[in-house]
Design a protein around this motif. Structure first.
Motif, mmCIF file in Angstrom:
data_model
loop_
_atom_site.group_PDB
_atom_site.id
_atom_site.type_symbol
_atom_site.label_atom_id
_atom_site.label_comp_id
_atom_site.label_asym_id
_atom_site.label_seq_id
_atom_site.Cartn_x
_atom_site.Cartn_y
_atom_site.Cartn_z
ATOM 1 N N GLY A 346 0.804 -1.211 0.000
ATOM 2 C CA GLY A 346 0.000 0.000 0.000
ATOM 3 C C GLY A 346 0.836 1.259 0.000
ATOM 4 N N PRO A 347 0.196 2.422 0.176
ATOM 5 C CA PRO A 347 0.899 3.715 0.132
ATOM 6 C C PRO A 347 2.060 3.814 1.119
ATOM 7 C CG PRO A 347 -1.476 4.030 0.115
ATOM 8 C CD PRO A 347 -1.255 2.584 0.399
ATOM 9 N N GLU A 348 1.986 3.096 2.233
ATOM 10 C CA GLU A 348 3.038 3.189 3.248
ATOM 11 C C GLU A 348 4.372 2.652 2.739
ATOM 12 O OE1 GLU A 348 0.012 1.841 3.732
ATOM 13 O OE2 GLU A 348 -0.809 3.625 4.704
ATOM 14 N N GLY A 349 4.318 1.800 1.697
ATOM 15 C CA GLY A 349 5.568 1.282 1.161
ATOM 16 C C GLY A 349 6.494 2.383 0.670
ATOM 17 N N LEU A 350 5.915 3.464 0.132
ATOM 18 C CA LEU A 350 6.732 4.574 -0.347
ATOM 19 C C LEU A 350 7.401 5.313 0.806
ATOM 20 C CD1 LEU A 350 4.298 5.911 -3.096
ATOM 21 C CD2 LEU A 350 6.264 4.379 -3.374
#
Length: 796
Positions: A346-350
């Motif tokens: 999800g977005p947290e990977g970035l």
């Protein structure tokens, strides 16, 4: 006379009394006469028996005693001269073999002693054990990600329940605390099998397994077993049994990507190793021998059969009562949910990527090493803010075209810490928050700050008529969006209405390179792009024409690309009185045992005054009317400074490619960007162009209201500090192009034009007639009041 044969038994019988020989007869001794009975008879030497042996006689008390050659088997004499009996041969062979064996054992003993003495066992503290690195949100407890090639969390022995330890011992090595570190029978069996061509495996103790897991390969070869033997013995001599067992429990692979008993306890039961029961420990003990074959999800019957054997072994050792064994039931095991390793999808990977990149520089280690070092990384990202960012983007964009892309970055102006970061829905995809795009009119505050530093005040009056031509582009006129025009506007009014002609001319007057320097300082950037998610930019000059590296007046209307993170940081510097704090994602780092690697107090720098405080204050003051003018005021009329921006071509229609909304309070600076992957025209669900105050403005407004809800209201500057040049007053001429309810989009356009061509005009979305933020509706046809004496522009 032949010589005397020293091998003949010439001595007297044991126990007899030797008497002196009689006197020799006269005339005896040479030539003739009677032979001396003490001398050997040459003829006897030529008769049977061994050659060279004679019959000798002596007198002993008048008796004659003969010495006969040794008899062969059954009393018969041996064969010919030089031959030996078979028994003698065998004895000789045995003696030779015995000598060889003894010599070999001596040599082997010396070899073993030398090898043992030269076998080095590394410190258990130095044994490399890849551990899972855990990334947390700013609260230090909410997990964001687990990283590493192995899911491993090291624990001390006292952090493993005693029943779980007993279960492992019952399954693998019941005599662990009494053995010398090796299994003699196992090693002998392995050696024999290797010599005879059989199976090379043999029984291994826990110490041997630990050696194999950490110091050797898993190859089942004799040489590896030989190494294992010496290392295991020496390890057992150098360390306590508890130390060896602790290391072993942290290295076992239990399947499902779990290395070590702590990771296994969490993977299979959702508990810590300290809470494991005997029954749960037995489940894990079964997995040691073959994790895949005995995973209860793959082989429930086989797993339960061996589970029962482990419990029985615990009873035999006195580690589990018979009553508890009878009452034992197979515990519930969590289902297989897939690997929890690596970067989140999800977005947290970035965010994780950004944190790893930051630590790579600070620690001087590769990202792979960091991911497998067992660190506990606490980020600056607020879990509530991050949730608000993701949910707001998803909510606003729910019914919008799926070709649209968004980014949202929020920064704490007082620390430089990133509070929320949304670079796209995929944690492994393109990071739009780190992707340079033209900022349009949202870049104008840097032009204002540059003018203020040169003594031009925010109340200075400038020509905002449209169109206008300038010396650096005499044949390419600059136009205001929607045809708006103001012949005599203050810079505050021009900022609020986002007049392109005013800020293009202002940038030209104060110097485009000076504007660039101001922006780079506020954003904390160097001269060239490094580490962007778009490789085409890396190594190129920042805020310059990508082809010529030139900088022209087009910088004043946001033609040159920046990243959403840069805009959030630059505006944060203005919010913080011109003081820049280094942008960071990591608040602190500890190792798996709590040792401090990066202390919290070292992550926030003292700050650097990159813009004069009075300049920052007046720049903020000049942007405080934008949110209200764009119908993006915050709840409870909370003071906020902001700027919209829309990049695109405008002739008879508007063709926007990038839309922005950036704004701040003293405690948070947030930038929102919207665009597409191919730089084509962006449209909302109704087919209308997207302006900065449209969908990006809605995301920005809802996010800010959500995260600031319930927090104290913070004041912004209310008085102008720099009383500089006010400019030449010219007759005020204001015109307004008629608004239309719809605007047909143009075809796809290329990315930013160079300074040698006509720059695209920046456009802003028109304000709506109600306080509700515009979403899918086209620009309203009615106007609303702007600053005194001015009409609102058609785009905002």
């Amino acid at each position: 006379m032949p010589p005397h044969d020293e091998t003949s038994p010439v001595g007297p019988p044991a126990g007899s009394v030797r008497r002196p020989p009689p006197a020799r007869a006269a005339g005896s001794g040479g030539g003739g006469g009677r032979p001396d009975p003490r001398r050997p008879d040459p003829r006897a030497a030529r008769r049977g028996g061994d050659r060279g042996r004679t019959t000798a006689a002596r007198t002993d008390g008048g008796a004659t005693v003969s010495a006969r050659p040794p008899a062969g088997r059954k009393g018969k004499p041996t064969g010919k001269k030089g031959k030996r009996t078979a028994k003698q041969k065998r004895r000789r062979i045995y003696k030779v073999l015995a000598s060889l064996v003894v010599g070999g054992l001596v040599l082997l003993g010396v070899f073993v002693g030398v090898v043992y003495a030269n076998t080095t066992v590394p410190s258990l503290d130095d044994v490399s054990q890849a551990q899972t690195t855990i990334v947390y949100y700013s609260d230090g407890t909410t997990e964001m990600a687990r990283l590493g090639s192995e899911n491993r969390v090291a624990v001390t022995l006292d952090q493993v329940s005693e029943p779980a330890r007993d279960a492992i011992l019952a399954a693998e090595n019941r005599n662990f605390y009494d053995d010398p570190g090796i299994s003699i029978t196992g090693i002998a069996r392995a050696a024999w099998n290797n010599l005879t061509g059989g199976s090379t495996q043999g029984g291994s103790t826990i110490t041997q397994q630990y050696v194999k897991n950490t110091l050797l390969t898993a190859d089942q070869t004799f040489s590896r077993k030989f190494q294992e033997l010496f290392l295991a013995v020496k390890l057992d001599n150098n360390y306590s049994k508890d130390e060896i067992l602790e290391g072993y429990l942290n290295t076992i692979y239990f399947g499902r990507g779990a290395y070590g008993i702590q990771a296994a306890a969490q993977t299979y039961f959702g508990v810590d190793a300290s809470a494991l029961t005997a029954q749960q420990g037995a489940v894990l003990a079964v997995l040691v021998r073959s994790p895949s074959a005995y995973d209860p999800a793959n082989n429930p019957e086989g797993a339960q059969d061996r589970w029962g054997l482990v419990l029985d072994g615990m009873v035999e050792q006195g580690w589990l009562s018979s009553g508890d064994r009878s009452a034992s039931t197979y515990p519930e095991v969590l289902p297989v949910t897939g690997s929890s390793l690596g970067i989140p999808e999800g977005p947290e990977g970035l965010i994780v990527y950004q944190a790893l990149a930051e630590l790579e520089t600070k620690l001087g280690k590769s990202q792979d090493d960091i991911a497998s070092a067992g660190y506990r990384i606490t980020t600056t990202v607020n879990p509530t803010y991050q949730q608000a960012a993701v949910e707001t983007v998803n909510s606003v964009m729910a019914d919008q075209p799926d070709t649209l892309r968004q980014a949202l970055v929020a920064v704490d102006p007082r620390t430089g810490g990133v509070l929320a970061y949304y670079g796209g829905p995929s944690g492994t995809g393109l990071d739009y928050a780190n992707n340079p795009r033209p900022p349009g009119s949202s870049f104008k505050p840097y032009v204002m700050a540059t003018a203020l530093e040169q003594g031009i005040s925010i109340s200075s009056r400038r020509d905002g008529s449209s169109p206008q031509t300038f010396p650096d582009r005499p044949d390419q006129p600059v136009r205001n969006s929607g045809g708006a025009s103001c012949g005599d506007c203050t810079l505050v009014q021009a900022m609020t209405r986002s007049l392109n002609t005013t800020f293009y001319g202002l940038a030209y007057d104060v110097g485009a390179e000076n504007v660039r320097a101001t922006a780079l300082a506020a954003m904390g950037l160097g001269d060239t792009w490094q580490g962007t998610s778009s490789p085409v930019f890396n190594g190129r000059k920042i805020l310059a024409d990508p082809d010529s590296d030139g900088v022209g007046g087009s910088i004043g209307i946001g033609q040159y690309a920046v990243r959403p993170i840069d805009q959030a940081v630059g505006f944060a510097t203005l919010a913080n009185g011109g003081v820049l704090h280094a942008t960071h994602y990591v608040a602190q780092v500890t190792d798996s045992e709590g040792g401090v690697v990066i202390a919290p107090e070292t992550t926030v720098d003292a700050g650097n005054q990159v813009i004069p405080a009075d300049v920052a204050s007046d720049t903020t003051l000049s942007t405080e009317g934008v949110a209200e003018y764009s119908r993006r005021s915050l709840d409870d009329d909370r003071p906020v400074a902001s700027k919209t921006g829309t990049q695109g071509q405008q002739d008879s229609t508007v063709n926007s490619t990038d839309a922005w909304m950036v704004g701040y309070t003293p405690s948070i600076s947030t930038a929102v960007w919207m665009g597409s992957d191919d730089n084509s025209a962006i449209q909302n669900a109704s087919g209308g162009p997207i302006f900065g105050s449209g969908l990006p403005g809605q995301i920005w407004q809802e996010f800010m209201d959500r995260v600031l809800d319930g927090t104290p209201v913070e004041e912004l500057p209310t008085e102008q500090l720099i009383d500089g040049d006010t400019g030449n007053s010219v007759p005020e001429v204001t015109t307004e192009a008629p608004r239309t309810t719809t605007q047909a989009p143009q075809t796809t356009t290329e990315a930013p034009v160079t300074t040698t061509e006509a720059p695209p005009a920046t456009t802003e979305a028109p304000p709506t007639t109600t306080a509700a933020p515009p979403t899918t509706a086209p620009p309203a046809t009615t106007s609303s009041a702007g600053p005194p004496g001015l009409l609102p522009t058609t785009t905002r």
